[in-house]
Design a protein around this motif. Structure first.
Motif, PDB file in Angstrom:
ATOM      1  N   LYS A  21      12.325  10.417  14.140  1.00  0.00           N
ATOM      2  CA  LYS A  21      11.802  10.354  12.782  1.00  0.00           C
ATOM      3  C   LYS A  21      10.305  10.612  12.819  1.00  0.00           C
ATOM      4  CE  LYS A  21      15.222   7.153  10.857  1.00  0.00           C
ATOM      5  NZ  LYS A  21      15.436   5.866  10.145  1.00  0.00           N
ATOM      6  N   LYS A  68      12.847   7.368   3.579  1.00  0.00           N
ATOM      7  CA  LYS A  68      11.637   6.552   3.515  1.00  0.00           C
ATOM      8  C   LYS A  68      11.693   5.470   4.581  1.00  0.00           C
ATOM      9  CE  LYS A  68      10.877   6.913  -1.494  1.00  0.00           C
ATOM     10  NZ  LYS A  68      10.748   6.119  -2.751  1.00  0.00           N
ATOM     11  N   ASN A  69      10.522   5.050   5.011  1.00  0.00           N
ATOM     12  CA  ASN A  69      10.421   3.928   5.950  1.00  0.00           C
ATOM     13  C   ASN A  69      10.457   2.622   5.152  1.00  0.00           C
ATOM     14  OD1 ASN A  69      10.115   2.546   8.310  1.00  0.00           O
ATOM     15  ND2 ASN A  69       8.073   3.297   8.796  1.00  0.00           N
ATOM     16  N   ARG A  70      10.513   1.490   5.854  1.00  0.00           N
ATOM     17  CA  ARG A  70      10.487   0.201   5.165  1.00  0.00           C
ATOM     18  C   ARG A  70       9.126  -0.015   4.516  1.00  0.00           C
ATOM     19  NH1 ARG A  70       7.723  -3.613   7.998  1.00  0.00           N
ATOM     20  NH2 ARG A  70       7.113  -3.102  10.138  1.00  0.00           N
ATOM     21  N   THR A  71       9.086  -0.870   3.507  1.00  0.00           N
ATOM     22  CA  THR A  71       7.846  -1.154   2.791  1.00  0.00           C
ATOM     23  C   THR A  71       6.892  -1.975   3.657  1.00  0.00           C
ATOM     24  OG1 THR A  71       9.020  -1.145   0.681  1.00  0.00           O
ATOM     25  CG2 THR A  71       6.855  -2.186   0.712  1.00  0.00           C
ATOM     26  N   VAL A  72       5.642  -1.527   3.703  1.00  0.00           N
ATOM     27  CA  VAL A  72       4.598  -2.262   4.421  1.00  0.00           C
ATOM     28  C   VAL A  72       3.671  -2.895   3.378  1.00  0.00           C
ATOM     29  CG1 VAL A  72       2.667  -2.090   6.029  1.00  0.00           C
ATOM     30  CG2 VAL A  72       4.703  -0.688   6.384  1.00  0.00           C
ATOM     31  N   GLY A  88       1.766  -2.346  -1.687  1.00  0.00           N
ATOM     32  CA  GLY A  88       2.892  -1.938  -0.848  1.00  0.00           C
ATOM     33  C   GLY A  88       2.869  -0.443  -0.595  1.00  0.00           C
ATOM     34  N   ARG A  90       5.393   2.767   1.186  1.00  0.00           N
ATOM     35  CA  ARG A  90       6.615   3.221   1.860  1.00  0.00           C
ATOM     36  C   ARG A  90       6.388   4.658   2.325  1.00  0.00           C
ATOM     37  NH1 ARG A  90      12.009   1.946  -1.419  1.00  0.00           N
ATOM     38  NH2 ARG A  90      12.880   2.354   0.648  1.00  0.00           N
ATOM     39  N   ASP A 199      11.818  -1.216  -8.159  1.00  0.00           N
ATOM     40  CA  ASP A 199      11.553  -0.885  -6.752  1.00  0.00           C
ATOM     41  C   ASP A 199      12.245   0.417  -6.355  1.00  0.00           C
ATOM     42  OD1 ASP A 199      10.786  -1.142  -4.068  1.00  0.00           O
ATOM     43  OD2 ASP A 199      12.616  -2.197  -3.569  1.00  0.00           O
ATOM     44  N   GLU A 200      13.435   0.654  -6.911  1.00  0.00           N
ATOM     45  CA  GLU A 200      14.208   1.844  -6.552  1.00  0.00           C
ATOM     46  C   GLU A 200      13.670   3.108  -7.205  1.00  0.00           C
ATOM     47  OE1 GLU A 200      18.821   3.522  -6.881  1.00  0.00           O
ATOM     48  OE2 GLU A 200      18.320   1.502  -7.570  1.00  0.00           O
ATOM     49  N   SER A 205       6.604  -1.873  -4.754  1.00  0.00           N
ATOM     50  CA  SER A 205       7.523  -2.681  -3.955  1.00  0.00           C
ATOM     51  C   SER A 205       7.970  -3.901  -4.752  1.00  0.00           C
ATOM     52  CB  SER A 205       6.844  -3.125  -2.663  1.00  0.00           C
ATOM     53  OG  SER A 205       5.809  -4.052  -2.949  1.00  0.00           O
ATOM     54  N   ASP A 207       7.878  -6.962  -3.786  1.00  0.00           N
ATOM     55  CA  ASP A 207       6.884  -8.032  -3.648  1.00  0.00           C
ATOM     56  C   ASP A 207       5.748  -7.866  -4.652  1.00  0.00           C
ATOM     57  OD1 ASP A 207       8.255  -9.275  -1.617  1.00  0.00           O
ATOM     58  OD2 ASP A 207       7.239  -8.177  -0.022  1.00  0.00           O
TER      59      ASP A 207
END
Length: 222
Positions: A21, A68-72, A88, A90, A199-200, A205, A207
């Protein structure tokens, strides 16, 4: 044979058929993309290094998936009343499979996966196929209309200045208004299901949205 490539500001050691990836590259699933930043290549203990890149070296890869990667979450709090900021992010990612490692200006031999094209039907079958095509066109149009519709129905009355909520700037406030979110009371009443929907479909995010919801509850009381 292996190669060390650079893409998206990161370096990867790759070999043929490796799956990895990387930060997003333009292309559809099945397309072949070229990565020309080859820092080194070798086989066994015989390694050639570039300065900084190896002349004539090229790595090709097949796009397997766009995602997409996970949310940071980046959270910052100061020693002042209600002074905090949460953002947040992504990262968009592309999953690729390494196809070839090419040296000395060699050209790629593997091409993009063939796209299946509908063959022209005989004139006698044209009328029979017209109906399914019209049905597909209507379904696509209905889906586009559904996608363009706001996520929520904006309440009546004057909208609130959403930028009062910490973490919501003018751009974010405009995006929320476009999706029908215009008041503190509306944000305060968002359910967990609503948070998941935002969020979608929006670049925020869960959070972040829950933090805004808590702030909105206090603002809605004033």
């Amino acid at each position: 044979m292996f190669a060390v490539i650079k893409t998206g500001g990161k370096q990867y050691r790759v070999a043929a058929n490796d799956l990895l990836k990387i930060e997003k590259v333009e292309g559809q699933v099945g397309d072949i993309v070229e990565i020309g930043h080859v820092l080194a290549h070798g086989e066994g203990e015989n390694v050639t290094f570039g300065a900084p890149f190896v002349d004539g070296a090229l790595v090709t890869a097949e796009v397997v998936e766009q995602g997409k990667n996970r949310t940071v979450i980046a959270f910052k709090k100061r020693r002042r009343q209600n002074s905090r900021r949460k953002i947040g992010h992504r990262q968009l990612l592309t999953t690729v499979r390494i196809a070839e490692i090419l040296l000395d200006g060699a050209k790629p031999t593997k091409k993009a996966a063939a796209k299946t094209e509908a063959k022209a039907a005989p004139k006698k079958e044209a009328k029979a196929e017209a109906a399914p095509k019209e049905t597909e066109a209507k379904a696509a149009e209905a889906k586009a209309t559904e996608t363009a519709a706001p996520l929520f129905k904006a309440p009546k009355g004057e909208p609130d200045d959403l930028t009062v909520i910490k973490g919501i700037g003018p751009v974010a406030a405009g995006q929320l208004n476009e999706q029908g979110i215009t008041t503190f009371a509306q944000i305060a009443k968002l359910s967990d299901k609503d948070v998941a929907k935002i969020d979608e479909h929006m670049p925020f995010s869960a959070d972040q949205i829950m933090d805004w919801r808590e702030q909105a509850k206090e603002l809605a009381k004033k």
